[in-house]
Each structure stands twice: as C-alpha cells, then as structure tokens.
Design a protein around this motif. Structure first.
Motif, mmCIF file in Angstrom:
data_model
loop_
_atom_site.group_PDB
_atom_site.id
_atom_site.type_symbol
_atom_site.label_atom_id
_atom_site.label_comp_id
_atom_site.label_asym_id
_atom_site.label_seq_id
_atom_site.Cartn_x
_atom_site.Cartn_y
_atom_site.Cartn_z
ATOM 1 N N UNK A 88 0.772 -1.232 0.000
ATOM 2 C CA UNK A 88 0.000 0.000 0.000
ATOM 3 C C UNK A 88 0.809 1.291 0.000
ATOM 4 N N UNK A 89 2.113 1.171 -0.112
ATOM 5 C CA UNK A 89 2.987 2.349 -0.175
ATOM 6 C C UNK A 89 3.750 2.310 -1.494
ATOM 7 N N UNK A 90 4.113 3.480 -2.013
ATOM 8 C CA UNK A 90 4.850 3.566 -3.278
ATOM 9 C C UNK A 90 6.305 3.900 -2.963
ATOM 10 N N UNK A 116 3.646 -6.288 -4.250
ATOM 11 C CA UNK A 116 3.444 -6.797 -2.891
ATOM 12 C C UNK A 116 3.572 -8.316 -2.817
ATOM 13 N N UNK A 117 2.915 -9.024 -3.691
ATOM 14 C CA UNK A 117 2.927 -10.486 -3.649
ATOM 15 C C UNK A 117 4.332 -11.031 -3.854
ATOM 16 N N UNK A 120 6.481 -10.176 -0.712
ATOM 17 C CA UNK A 120 6.121 -11.027 0.421
ATOM 18 C C UNK A 120 6.682 -12.429 0.306
ATOM 19 N N UNK A 121 6.826 -12.914 -0.913
ATOM 20 C CA UNK A 121 7.299 -14.282 -1.118
ATOM 21 C C UNK A 121 8.734 -14.476 -0.636
ATOM 22 N N UNK A 122 9.533 -13.400 -0.595
ATOM 23 C CA UNK A 122 10.952 -13.557 -0.250
ATOM 24 C C UNK A 122 11.447 -12.641 0.858
ATOM 25 N N UNK A 123 10.657 -11.645 1.269
ATOM 26 C CA UNK A 123 11.122 -10.676 2.263
ATOM 27 C C UNK A 123 10.146 -10.551 3.423
#
Length: 138
Positions: A88-90, A116-117, A120-123
């Motif tokens: 939700x942030x740029x 985002x997706x 999220x998968x790696x961080x």
C-alpha cells in the motif's frame, strides 16, 4: 521422487569443481531456485485486510505523503525510473535496484506495478524500514 517435496541449490547436488557451492554453481542455484520457486503452490493471503492496516499505520506517521494512483505508478516503469507499490505504499527503487543483493532484474521487472505479492514471497516487511516511501497508493 517425493510428491510435494522441492529441492534446489545446495541440497540437490551436481557437478563439483571451482566456483561451486555444495556441488552446484551459484548460477545453477539461482536459476533452478527461480524455476522451482515459481512452481511451488503458495496459499493466497488476505491481502486486502493487510494492505488497509499498512496504509493506516503509515498514513498516521507520514501524513505529508501524497496519494498516488496506479496510473501515476505505471509511468515509472523503466530501469531509470522505477517505482513499485509494496503493502500500500509507493517506493522509488531506481537507485536501489543495482544494490539489490539478488540483482536489479527482480526489481526492474516490477517497475510501475504492485509488487506486494512478489515482495512477500521472499522478504519480511521489516526490510522496508530502511526505505522512505514517496507516497500512499490509492
């Protein structure tokens, strides 16, 4: 072969020699890791709730940040001008892309998009604490 078990990199063995890590070259670890990673089924998360919480949390502490639409983000879609939406942030990741430990390609591939997706998968989300967003995604 064990159904549902995925192994890449060091645990999968390979040809031994110079520039090898546990039997595989670093390139093999990266290439096969990417291939397997894209095939592993990952249960989707409820991102809408998480995104709304993140925006509220950031908007309180960063009230001066402008609202940025997807149309504006999409204009920053090149290696020399790379904005990515995460939680939700740029973020303007143009200068960081070359410093990214996994290489610039994974960031440049997401330029002008919501990453985002993939992020999220790696961080973990705490990695973003080192970056200042340029705006709030609306």
């Amino acid at each position: 072969v064990i159904s549902g078990l995925h192994a890449v990199g060091e645990v999968s063995g390979g040809v031994h020699g110079d520039n090898r890590l546990g039997g595989n070259s670093l390139l093999e670890c990266t290439v096969f890791g990417t291939i397997v990673g894209k095939r592993i089924p990952i249960r989707p998360r409820n991102l809408s709730l998480q995104l709304n919480q993140d925006v509220d949390e950031f908007s309180v502490g960063k009230a001066e940040l402008p609202n940025i639409t997807m149309a504006e983000v999409q204009q920053h879609n090149t290696e020399g001008d790379c904005w990515v939406v995460i939680h939700g942030m740029v973020y303007d990741l143009t200068e960081f892309a070359d410093e990214h430990p996994a290489g610039p390609e994974s960031i440049i591939d997401l330029a002008g998009q919501d990453g985002t997706e993939e992020f999220q998968a790696v961080h973990g989300e705490n990695i973003l604490e080192d970056f200042d967003p340029v705006g709030v995604f609306v």
